[in-house]
Design an enzyme around this catalytic site. Structure first.
Site, PDB file in Angstrom:
ATOM      1  CD  GLU A  87      26.367  62.786  78.129  1.00 44.35           C
ATOM      2  OE1 GLU A  87      25.485  62.510  77.294  1.00 44.35           O
ATOM      3  OE2 GLU A  87      26.647  62.061  79.096  1.00 44.35           O
ATOM      4  NE  ARG A 146      24.561  61.794  74.649  1.00 43.57           N
ATOM      5  CZ  ARG A 146      23.628  60.969  75.134  1.00 43.57           C
ATOM      6  NH1 ARG A 146      22.569  60.689  74.427  1.00 43.57           N
ATOM      7  NH2 ARG A 146      23.764  60.433  76.331  1.00 43.57           N
ATOM      8  CG  ASP A 319      22.254  47.983  79.229  1.00 41.60           C
ATOM      9  OD1 ASP A 319      21.543  48.369  78.294  1.00 41.60           O
ATOM     10  OD2 ASP A 319      22.481  48.680  80.238  1.00 41.60           O
ATOM     11  CD1 TRP A 408      26.808  58.023  75.798  1.00 38.42           C
ATOM     12  CD2 TRP A 408      27.393  59.693  74.445  1.00 38.42           C
ATOM     13  NE1 TRP A 408      27.399  58.990  76.568  1.00 38.42           N
ATOM     14  CE2 TRP A 408      27.757  60.029  75.761  1.00 38.42           C
ATOM     15  CE3 TRP A 408      27.664  60.603  73.420  1.00 38.42           C
ATOM     16  CZ2 TRP A 408      28.385  61.235  76.083  1.00 38.42           C
ATOM     17  CZ3 TRP A 408      28.291  61.801  73.730  1.00 38.42           C
ATOM     18  CH2 TRP A 408      28.630  62.100  75.054  1.00 38.42           C
TER      19      TRP A 408
END
Lengths: 556, 236
Positions: A87, A146, A319, A408
């Protein structure tokens, strides 16, 4: 005559030599904060997670254009010896790629987290820095990392076991190692976010907000690793916002940080998105709005003091993490130039906020949304009664479902087209859990490395890149995929948008109309944001997919 | 592009007999006592011709789901469809391992969807390493099997979807849908060939089961016999 010629040649050689030294010295320049602040001056580099401190993920490079991108071809691949999702967005500094291998799930030496320095032209490795991560250290949804940040000659990396480390960018040696927090029993505070450097500080946040934690942002002295300030994303009793939690629920209120923020030098504010309140599905246990969960917080970069906040989803039970990159731009909104923040939220709504004070300017769904009927005058979403997951709700699907409309992975803003590019999911067929809610009936919708079969219908969910004019919130175009996506978006001055998805394609679209221009099956899921750099006047596009990093350039 | 995207709005939910595609709610079908031996003969004989699509214990076509363990309890993890990181399933592998598809209100039934048990995220788990989203449970009831024989389109399972591709050259390609992406269909076709069919060559795609209804082909007793045979199959 001949002697004069020789002398002249010698002089020329000397000058050329001096130039070479000058070039070398330029290449060896340290990455000052001024360079980070003015990344647009050196478009050949990719100095921060989002390419600039504004979070735009836009490259000013224009060698690769909508007209010639069809000639894009692979230059090199670097394969990480890891089974974990890749990622990371790599940095490129003067011809050197700095990337991260996520720790794999095996206890091999190669399986540890590594910062790797690669030649940006050939992909050949220069050095590797290995950092052992205990197998017990993990984030909710994968042992991911990341990216790194850079300042001077130092790289900074957060770790799954709650450390922040500094590594010499020249040779990959450890400079300092700071313990961010010693997690209490049964809690984890992994740092999965790529740090953000502001001035002389390194800012990170702690993930783990799906568990019983009280997350925070913190800034560390870049030279020493000493903590300078800390901001808890869940305020305690007596603090502003502390009364938005019932009882002792604030102690484990979550609100994790797992996506890199942005920075506005004019206001000296740094902006970060926060995750869901904990426990997500048990709203009655934490009555109130649960600040600053699902919010953007604007902090003074020097002190960490909160200047303003905006909560996207008060008292979230679905969420709807707000862990997206805050994208900063200057746009004319309703006839007036505004310093804005663009935000495509997991809750399915896109926003334009005034980044100087947090004022809600406008907002609108960018996918199908049925949990809200719009906004009140102050920009608070108006909830639709009964739209709750599980047994609490009225039994009808919630749109977007719990994995949301985006996540994200980075959006992009092109100052050239003026469009905001959002990687999104339409996933409205089912809700409240179950296979459909999670993106498809037959496979997990969670990001992975290898390709997964997809037999979903369009009604059951799909991935899409959508382009919006955020001045009017008008959709300009969309590019649909059959499967969902966990890939970010890059836009370039060549009017090309790059992205990918779980299908394992990396593709190029015309930034103006969304037309497909080029694609390549890269053999694994694309779970990262593409970036661009150049070396020797040649533009490259890099993206991580599967467990490998790919770099492309035009055919010579 | 998306002229050839699959749309269930205009399509019929399709299926063939398979453990993963049985409705979770038993339909109201009255069956007389059945005889598994007679059912086996019907299954293998020319009247039903089931083996032209279905395989049992190594005999029969791979085109439809393998029914060798259709009468065995479903689920239990492993096998069948892998998790997100798993390889593309083969048609044969897809059938017997209890893919545990949720019952789904398809366009034809209009019944509300019944979501399967939630599959919560595994804390810290590697999504690629998770098992498939399977519903451990009892084998399909005789009524559910009968429903699948009488009305193959009543219930659809995503793991056993079939696609009919009408090609721009006038040909029609039918296959089990292994996967579909933005640019192509990956199918196991009716000649047992794996094909990657570019959407550029497809005029229209529909999800339609190639399995015919046996409503007018079998008597109620014959239906019950076949069902009895199927429920006796527990795998080898």
């Amino acid at each position: 005559m001949r002697r004069r010629l020789v002398t002249a040649r010698g002089t020329l050689a000397f000058i050329v030599g001096l130039m070479g030294i000058a070039v070398l010295s330029i290449q060896a320049q340290q990455v000052t904060f001024d360079r980070l602040l003015h990344a647009e001056r050196e478009p050949h580099n990719w100095l921060t997670y989002s390419g600039n401190l504004l979070g735009q993920r836009y490259s000013p490079l224009n060698q690769i254009t909508a007209s010639n991108v069809k000639n894009l071809e692979l230059q090199w691949i670097w394969q990480a010896p890891s089974l974990e999702k890749f990622e990371t967005t790599s940095l490129v500094v003067d011809g050197i790629v700095y990337t991260i291998q996520a720790p794999t799930n095996t206890n091999t030496a190669d399986g540890n987290t590594q910062i790797v320095a690669l030649d940006a032209v050939t992909g050949r490795p220069f050095w590797r820095f290995t950092y052992p991560i205990p197998m017990t250290a993990r984030a909710c949804c994968g042992r991911v990392n990341r990216g790194v940040a850079i300042l001077g000659d130092t790289l900074f990396m957060g770790t799954l076991n709650s450390h922040l480390i500094a590594v010499n960018a020249k040779n990959g040696t450890l400079l300092w190692d700071t313990t961010v927090i010693v997690p209490p029993t049964n809690a984890t505070y992994p740092v999965t976010v790529a740090p953000l450097v502001v001035k002389d500080k390194v800012i990170i946040g702690t993930a783990g907000g799906d568990g019983a934690i009280r997350a925070f942002l913190a800034a560390y002295d870049a030279k020493t690793g000493k903590e300078v300030w800390r901001f808890y994303t869940v305020p305690g009793p007596g603090e502003p916002g502390g009364d938005s939690w019932s009882g002792e629920s604030w102690r484990t209120g979550g609100a994790g940080i797992w996506t890199t923020g942005s920075y506005d030098p004019e206001t000296n504010l740094t902006f970060w998105g926060t995750g869901n309140p904990n426990p997500t599905g048990n709203g009655p246990s934490r009555l109130g709005d649960n600040l600053y969960s699902d919010s953007v917080v604007a902090l003074d970069a020097d002190t960490g003091k909160l200047k303003w906040h905006y909560q996207f989803t008060p008292h979230d039970e679905m969420d709807y993490d707000s862990t997206q990159v805050p994208v900063l731009a200057d746009l004319e909104i309703k006839g007036r130039m505004r310093k804005v923040m663009l935000w495509a939220n997991r809750n399915g709504l896109m926003y334009v906020l005034d980044r100087t004070n947090g004022e809600f300017l406008q907002g609108k769904p960018f996918v199908n949304v049925n949990w809200t009927n719009g906004f009140d005058p102050k920009g608070r979403p108006i909830r639709v009664p009964g739209k709750l997951p599980g047994a609490q709700g009225d039994g009808t699907p919630i749109m977007p479902t719990i994995l949301g409309a985006t996540n994200w992975y980075s959006p992009s803003f092109s100052p050239k087209t003026g469009l905001f590019y959002i990687p999104a999911w339409e996933n409205s067929k089912s809700g409240g859990g179950g296979g459909g809610a999670r993106g498809g009936f037959n496979t997990t919708p969670m990001a992975g490395t290898a390709l997964a079969p997809n037999t979903k219908t369009e009604e059951e969910g799909f991935g899409v890149v959508r382009a919006f004019d955020m001045r009017t919130l008008e959709k300009k175009w969309e590019f649909k995929m059959n499967d969902i996506t966990w890939a970010g978006v890059l836009s370039t001055a060549g009017d090309v948008v790059f992205s990918g998805g779980r299908e394992g394609y990396f593709f190029a679209l015309d930034a103006r109309d969304g037309k497909l221009l080029w694609k390549l099956a890269v053999g694994g899921q694309v779970n990262s944001g593409p970036m661009s750099y150049s070396v020797g006047g040649k533009q490259y596009i890099a993206v991580a997919a599967g467990t490998s990093l790919f770099s492309f350039a035009l055919r010579q | 592009m998306r002229a050839n995207r699959i749309s269930t709005v205009i399509l019929t939910a399709g299926l063939m007999i398979g453990p993963s595609l049985i409705a979770q709610t038993a339909p109201d079908i009255a069956l007389p006592p059945g005889d598994a031996t007679r059912g086996k003969a019907i299954f293998e004989g020319s009247k039903a011709n089931c083996q032209s699509c279905h395989r049992i214990n190594g005999v029969g076509s791979l085109f439809g789901p393998d029914l060798s363990a259709i009468g065995a309890p479903r689920g239990g993890g492993g096998g069948g469809r892998g998790g997100g990181g798993g390889p593309a399933p083969t048609p044969a592998a897809a059938a017997p391992a209890g893919a545990g598809a949720p019952a789904r209100g398809g366009a034809t039934t209009g019944t509300p969807a019944t979501p399967p048990a939630p599959v919560p995220p595994v804390p810290g788990g590697n999504a690629a390493g998770r098992g498939g989203q399977q519903n451990p449970g009892a084998p399909p009831t005789p009524q559910q099997l009968a429903q699948s024989i009488l009305d193959p389109n009543a219930v659809v399972s995503p793991v056993n979807r079939y696609v009919v591709l009408k090609m721009k050259d006038g040909k029609t390609v039918t296959g089990k849908l292994l996967s579909v992406d933005t640019f192509a269909f990956q199918i196991f076709d009716s000649t047992e060939r794996l094909q990657n069919v570019s959407k550029e060559n497809v005029r229209e795609s529909t999800m339609t089961s190639p399995m015919p209804s046996y409503r007018d082909k079998l008597t109620n007793q014959e239906l019950s016999d076949v069902v009895s045979y199927l429920t006796s199959l527990r795998g080898q």
